[in-house]
Design a protein around this motif. Structure first.
Motif, short mmCIF file in Angstrom:
data_model
loop_
_atom_site.label_atom_id
_atom_site.label_comp_id
_atom_site.label_asym_id
_atom_site.label_seq_id
_atom_site.Cartn_x
_atom_site.Cartn_y
_atom_site.Cartn_z
N GLY A 199 51.03 31.01 42.98
CA GLY A 199 50.35 31.93 43.29
C GLY A 199 50.31 32.81 41.84
N LEU A 200 51.78 33.22 42.45
CA LEU A 200 52.03 34.06 40.07
C LEU A 200 51.77 33.92 39.33
N ALA A 201 52.98 32.49 39.35
CA ALA A 201 52.34 31.83 38.40
C ALA A 201 51.56 31.45 37.60
N LEU B 16 51.21 40.35 46.44
CA LEU B 16 51.38 39.30 46.58
C LEU B 16 51.72 39.03 48.00
N LEU B 17 52.09 40.23 48.43
CA LEU B 17 52.62 40.37 49.88
C LEU B 17 51.80 40.21 50.87
N ALA B 18 50.81 40.85 50.46
CA ALA B 18 49.45 40.10 51.19
C ALA B 18 49.33 38.49 51.74
N ALA B 19 49.58 38.08 50.15
CA ALA B 19 49.40 36.91 49.90
C ALA B 19 50.16 36.37 51.17
N PHE B 20 51.97 36.37 50.97
CA PHE B 20 52.92 36.01 51.98
C PHE B 20 52.53 35.85 53.10
N GLY C 113 47.56 32.99 47.42
CA GLY C 113 48.84 32.70 45.71
C GLY C 113 48.24 33.15 44.76
N THR C 114 47.39 32.38 44.27
CA THR C 114 46.78 32.13 42.90
C THR C 114 45.55 33.45 43.07
N ARG C 115 44.50 33.62 44.39
CA ARG C 115 43.90 34.08 44.17
C ARG C 115 44.17 35.54 44.21
N ASN C 116 44.89 35.95 45.28
CA ASN C 116 45.66 37.43 45.22
C ASN C 116 46.23 37.99 44.22
N GLY C 117 47.00 36.76 43.34
CA GLY C 117 47.40 37.13 42.08
C GLY C 117 46.47 37.71 41.22
#
Lengths: 556, 343
Positions: free
Chosen positions: A363-365, A482-486, A440-444
């Motif tokens: 997601g970050l990528a 990212l932690l929230a996405a996790f 992950g994508t949205r949050n990132g």
């Protein structure tokens, strides 16, 4: 800063490295499934039964959406625009229906309203209520989707410029009239788009229709449960299942197009800025009535099913007499310490952790690629978010078919590797990570968009290379998101049922599958214990998320 | 401390040229401002100097050493610069101390030396007491001081300042401007300062480069720039002068709309098409001047501003209070004027 990386071929390498797994493990399998479904659709006989499943899906989903809208719109107004006492507590409680898997709500309502042994029927007389069948499914799904309407409506209500309402007041409208004639129409597109999401969620849900539909008499079959039945029949059923998956998959773009159109209509008229904190509408003498109604809704729709589950988990046997001496902790100790449960917990936690890590990394990528490729970036996001919209049943079926045989790749002469995913937990990991990549994508992407690029540039000018600047200045500020996405991914995967049921290999077990099996075939009391444990896990996770959110807000 | 040389710098974003063949020399220890309206290319020029953008053409040298040019691109971290950003860019996840120590920590200095130099830098910007504060507990002015300390702590060859004062309120801006001047006198670092505020540029700079649409209109010390503007744009932007197009003939200036202004005898320039530049304080009311209808009078405190419509623009005069009402006709005369012949 983008300019420094923009021209290098490095970003193309990164894009390829990101695309490869997504194409191989999400897009590819679904495309294969579609091709197979198209082939099978032509040669299909006995379509009548399948048309019934489609009709049921549409009816149930529409019913659920209508219920969620009918309950969600007034609730959104009461909770987000009035001075209702305890509105924050209610708002928090009303998010539970989406956070806890729908299957568990189905179990709760089954304990309450199954025709003979349900607690409510014992109070009201046997057979008064029957949760089985299309109405029951729509009811449970509608309640479970309620937060989607509520939150969409709440966000819109906060964005409506209070000056619009004040202008109506100055023109001579009473407070209630101003609310109903200016603010509500402006929030309506958002409320409707929330209802469309409920429609989609219901159409792609599997657990509740299975629980309340398949064992009913006559059975109510929807597309997802029909696909499941066909998959269990294996070979001859797979072609037909693919065709049904194709139909189910077509519902998504149609409904999403509707949401998009509604969202666009809504956005034009809403102020883009932050909530301006309009004054809550004073309920006055109606406060007692409103308070009572909201409290009753909350008690019946949220707390009662959970209480019923707890009671079921404590009873000696479901259907036993309701008395103190019939209560026991035997099921709890029996279920929680059983080796089978422990093994399932171990594997589930492992898979959920792995999927969470993958979702964060990919997601970050995706968020970074989105920024590096300005125009192509939209495509990257669409690709990353898309599997989330694919019904779990369809995604699982696609993976099952694509990886039912081993793929042999010859890299160099004599150096080959075999991708053997069939009947391994790896396929579950692939399914989980693919499905929840959107989180992950949205949050990132959201966190990255809020970051001032000068923060990284300041590190560059201070003497840090690109990688060091990213590590020192950008990454720490993305960490809360990212932690929230996790956490979100972890919770979703640890309690996932739909895909797990289809993909768990023989001989191993995950929590979702275990819950499904216990409830369907064995022991409702044991299932209730597990469901209570799920609820505890979800509530704990929500608390962690709330804390994370508060910390992120403080850091800003 | 180092000199800077920009030669023929160009930069476009897509089809839009932002900087067009810009050349500028900055001497060691000099304070040079890049002044211009928004979109004139001043920030882009600064970012190219920092290495955050790469020029499409041209050469950049810092201390005689080429850092950007055909086939060469020294990344920002290798240029030995300090930079203060318009948005402060103070890292919110680090304390004041950690922010300031960052450039030193990248240079692997002994911890005691880092601590001593951080303390010194914080003393320069008068933040000694706030070393352990978190950035979210600081005001805008304090954040800007942290950014300044961070940019200066490693002893940069050049300090780049990108509109560092524009996010502050008027009183704070005044205060920080004075401190910037004091710091500069103390450290003697070469500084390049980007601003759209002519007052800041005039007060701080050794020399000012006025930019317009990606090219330098004039480079000169503040006083020369103010008194001897090389182009109508510089006169208009730096002095707030009236700029009128027309032609000169018979010792007078004629606008296309037919208004005639007598020119002061010492005005230089021959007959023909020209642009007339007059400062508002050089426009006199009364006497035998050109009669013009007054459209508005604005009270400024120490004086008053008078506005006259001329050919669709406004001619502004600043002078002592005169009893007059809008619509009334007043006589207007130029005490001093400057002519630029049109090409």
């Amino acid at each position: 800063m983008s300019a420094s990386t923009a021209r290098t071929p490095l970003r193309w390498v990164a894009l390829a490295a990101w695309l490869a797994p997504l194409l191989a493990f999400a897009v590819g399998p679904v495309v294969l499934l579609l091709a197979r479904g198209l082939g099978a659709a032509g040669a299909m006989e006995g379509l009548a039964t399948e048309v019934g499943a489609l009709v049921n899906t549409l009816v149930v989903s529409t019913g659920a959406a209508a219920l969620a809208l009918a309950l969600g719109a007034p609730l959104a107004l009461l909770l987000f625009r009035t001075d209702l006492p305890w509105r924050r507590v209610y708002a928090a409680l009303f998010t539970l229906p989406s956070a806890i898997p729908a299957f568990i709500w189905g179990m709760g309502w089954l304990s309450l309203a199954s025709p003979r042994a349900g607690y409510l029927n014992r109070l009201l007389g046997e057979g008064t209520l029957d949760i089985h069948g299309p109405v029951g499914i729509a009811f449970v799904e509608g309640l479970s989707g309620l937060p989607l309407v509520l939150l969409a409506g709440g966000a819109a209500l906060r964005r409506v410029d209070p000056a619009l309402e004040e202008a109506a007041r100055v023109c001579g409208a009473s407070p209630a009239r101003a609310l109903l004639t200016t603010t509500l129409p402006l929030a309506l597109p958002s409320l409707l788009s929330g209802a469309v999401m409920v429609f989609l969620m219901t159409a792609s849900s599997f657990g509740v229709p299975y629980l309340l539909g398949v064992s009913a008499s006559p059975p109510t079959r929807v597309l997802t449960t029909r696909i499941y039945e066909l998959v269990l029949r294996a070979d001859e059923g797979l072609g037909r299942a693919s065709a049904l998956a194709l139909v189910l998959l077509l519902l998504t773009p149609v409904a999403l197009l509707g949401t998009w159109a509604l969202g666009r209509a809504g956005r034009v008229r809403l102020s883009a800025g932050k909530g301006l904190g309009s004054r809550p509408f004073a309920l006055g003498r109606a406060q007692a009535w409103a308070s009572g109604a909201v409290g009753l809704c909350c008690a019946v729709f949220v707390l009662l099913p959970l209480a019923a589950l707890l009671l079921t988990s404590l009873q000696r046997g479901f259907g036993a007499r309701l008395a103190w001496e019939e209560l026991t902790l035997a099921h709890w100790s029996g279920v929680l310490w059983e080796p089978r449960t422990l093994r399932a917990t171990g594997l589930s936690l492992l898979l959920a952790t792995g999927a969470g890590a993958l979702v964060c990394a990919l997601g970050l990528a995706a968020a970074l690629l989105q920024r590096a490729f300005r125009r192509l970036g939209a495509g990257v996001e669409a690709l990353a978010v898309w599997p989330y919209a694919v019904p779990g049943t369809v995604l699982a079926l696609a993976l099952l078919l694509a990886f039912s045989r081993d793929w042999r790749f010859i890299l160099v002469e004599r150096v080959a590797f075999v991708l053997a995913l069939a009947h391994t937990p790896w396929l579950l990991l692939v399914a989980y990570a693919g499905k929840y990549l959107a989180l992950g994508t949205r949050n990132g992407a959201e966190a990255l968009a809020q970051l001032d690029p000068s923060l990284a540039e300041a590190a560059r000018v201070s003497g840090a290379g690109p990688a060091r600047a990213f590590r020192d200045a950008t990454l720490p500020l993305l960490r809360p998101a990212l932690l929230a996405a996790f956490v979100l991914t972890f919770l979703a995967c640890a309690t996932e049922i739909t895909m797990s049921v289809l993909l768990v290999p023989a001989g191993s077990e995950v929590l979702g599958k275990l819950l499904f099996d216990l409830q369907s075939y064995a022991d409702p009391a044991a299932a209730a214990v597990l469901a209570c444990a799920f609820v505890a896990l979800v509530v704990a996770g929500q608390v962690v998320l709330a804390l994370l959110g508060r910390r992120a807000a403080e850091a800003r | 401390m180092a000199s800077i040389s920009l030669e023929g710098l160009s930069k476009s974003y897509g089809a839009t040229p932002v900087v067009r063949g810009l050349s500028l020399e900055v001497r060691e220890g000099e304070f040079v401002s890049l002044l211009g309206p928004s979109g004139c290319g001043k920030t882009t020029t600064l970012r190219m100097l920092a290495g955050l953008e790469h020029p499409d053409a041209g050469v950049i040298r810092i201390g005689g050493e080429m850092v950007a040019g055909p086939g060469l691109r020294v990344p920002p971290e290798k240029r030995g610069l300090g930079m203060v950003f318009q948005s402060y860019a103070v890292w919110p996840h680090r304390t004041v101390e950690e922010n300031v120590a960052y450039p030193l920590s990248l240079r692997r200095l002994p911890r005691s030396e880092v601590a001593a130099r951080v303390q010194e830098a914080l003393r320069w910007v008068r933040l000694e007491g706030l070393a352990t504060r978190e950035p979210h507990a600081l005001s805008g002015g304090q954040l800007q001081r942290v950014a300044l300390a961070r940019a200066l702590v490693a002893g940069p060859r050049v300090l780049l300042l990108d509109e560092p004062l524009s996010n502050l309120d008027a009183a704070l801006r005044e205060e920080l401007r004075a401190e910037l001047a004091a710091l500069r006198a103390r450290l003697g670092t070469t500084m390049v300062f980007v601003t759209h505020d002519q007052g800041e540029a005039l007060a701080l700079s050794d020399r000012i480069a006025v930019l317009n649409r990606g090219v330098i209109e004039q480079v000169a010390p503040p006083e020369a720039l103010y008194h001897e503007p090389a182009t109508p744009f510089v006169a208009g932007f730096v002095g707030g002068a009236n700029v009128l197009a027309g032609h000169v003939g018979g010792g007078a200036f004629h606008t296309p709309g037919g208004t005639r202004f007598a020119l002061p005898p010492e005005t230089r320039g021959g007959d023909g098409p020209a642009t007339l530049v007059v400062r508002p304080e050089d426009v006199e009311l009364g006497g035998d001047g050109t009669p013009l209808p007054l459209s508005a009078r604005l009270f400024l405190g120490h004086a008053a501003e008078y506005r006259f419509p001329v050919d669709g623009t406004l001619l502004r005069a600043v002078g002592p209070r005169v009893e007059a009402r809008a619509g009334q006709t007043l006589h207007v005369r130029f005490r001093k004027a400057r002519l630029f012949s049109q090409l």
